[in-house]
Write an enzyme that holds these catalytic residues in place. Structure first.
Site, PDB file in Angstrom:
ATOM      1  N   LYS A   1      -2.972   7.480   2.259  1.00  0.00           N
ATOM      2  CA  LYS A   1      -3.268   7.275   0.836  1.00  0.00           C
ATOM      3  C   LYS A   1      -4.187   6.078   0.682  1.00  0.00           C
ATOM      4  CE  LYS A   1      -0.656   3.397   0.129  1.00  0.00           C
ATOM      5  NZ  LYS A   1      -1.195   2.054  -0.270  1.00  0.00           N
TER       6      LYS A   1
ATOM      7  N   ASP B   1       6.520   3.071  -1.336  1.00  0.00           N
ATOM      8  CA  ASP B   1       5.455   4.072  -1.263  1.00  0.00           C
ATOM      9  C   ASP B   1       5.945   5.450  -0.828  1.00  0.00           C
ATOM     10  OD1 ASP B   1       3.611   2.221  -2.061  1.00  0.00           O
ATOM     11  OD2 ASP B   1       2.673   1.958  -0.097  1.00  0.00           O
TER      12      ASP B   1
END
Length: 302
Positions: A28, A158
């Site tokens: 990401k 996350d």
């Protein structure tokens, strides 16, 4: 990358999926990162956009019926018990037992690691999320997505975005997610030769913690930034030098997360690869396409 065709057989009184499940654990990028406050427990309130990429680690899972968890990988320097993959699998085992599941759930897991550690691109969190989703399927636990995301949050802030498997606007500590369809972009991502400590950055007295919250629509109007970037550039000259180099090709280059990786968006794969081809030897990297949904999406429970 998607799973192979799954089959199952009856083992010790239970149906267990036995064919390997091969999944991509994507990287990401934080397209921006604003820190809007600090909670009493020390965690930071933030706003960010998580951009998922079509590039990442590869994990292969095979179910076992003896309760053992075996991990093999090309990753060095991480103790077995500290590895987020192992921690995720154990957390899922515990959740299954707490719900009354008496089966001896185990797995053989193979990790092909390509994402750098300490890079701010979510490698460990993505591996943990992929493990939760894959073993939920292989062990036929039928734990719903919100429950998996809650379990993932206990492993790291996350982890939920990777379980959700969508690029997203995020608030809170990163767990309050709104899925986004982002314009298609290609990204050049390079890794400075340093390991940035997230704990050091978030505990530093000079970190900006009072950015005014914005609305989602404001992102497209510009003016966003990574609040960690000025501090990290000061503490880690390697990150500063990488950004100076990358900004020669795109002034929108910035750092992701707490670093160390930096990235720049481009409109085509060719542009992105042309930039990476000019990177100095001390700046390894990769080119990836931004995606609104990762391949993990098709393996999520209903």
């Amino acid at each position: 990358m998607t799973a192979s065709v799954l089959s199952s057989r009856f083992i010790s009184g239970s149906w267990i999926v036995t064919d390997p499940l091969v999944l991509l654990a994507p990287a990401k990028l934080n397209l921006f990162l604003h820190i809007t406050g600090r909670r009493n427990d020390g965690y930071h309130q933030l706003q960010t956009i998580f951009q998922l990429l079509d590039y990442g680690d590869t994990l292969t899972f095979r179910a076992r019926a003896d309760g053992q968890l075996n991990l093999s990988s090309n990753l060095t320097g991480v103790n077995y018990s500290d590895n987020l993959i192992v921690r995720a699998a154990r957390a899922l085992q515990a959740a299954a037992q707490a719900s009354g599941n008496s089966r001896r759930l185990g797995a053989d897991i193979q990790l092909d690691k390509v994402l750098p550690m300490g890079g701010g691109i979510g490698g460990g969190s993505s591996d943990a999320a992929t493990t939760l989703v894959a073993l939920n399927q292989l062990w036929q636990l039928n734990i719903d997505k919100p429950s998996l995301m809650s379990l993932g949050l206990s492993l790291g802030a996350d982890v939920p975005v990777f379980i959700n498997a969508c690029s997203a606007w995020a608030e809170g500590v990163g767990e309050q997610l709104t899925a986004l369809d982002l314009p298609p972009k290609w990204f050049t991502v390079v890794q400075p030769d340093c390991h940035v400590s997230t704990a050091t950055v978030f505990s530093h007295k000079d970190l900006t913690r009072d950015t005014r919250p914005i609305k989602v629509a404001a992102f497209s109007q510009g003016g966003t930034r990574n609040d960690c970037e000025p501090l990290v550039r000061k503490l880690y000259p390697e990150v500063d030098n990488a950004l100076i180099w990358l900004k020669k090709f795109n002034d929108n280059a910035r750092m992701t997360g707490t670093g160390a990786c930096v990235f720049a968006p481009f409109n085509s794969e060719g542009e992105a690869r042309a930039v990476l081809a000019q990177a100095p030897d001390n700046l390894p990297g990769f080119v990836a396409k931004g995606v609104s949904r990762s391949a993990l999406f098709e393996h999520l429970p209903e």
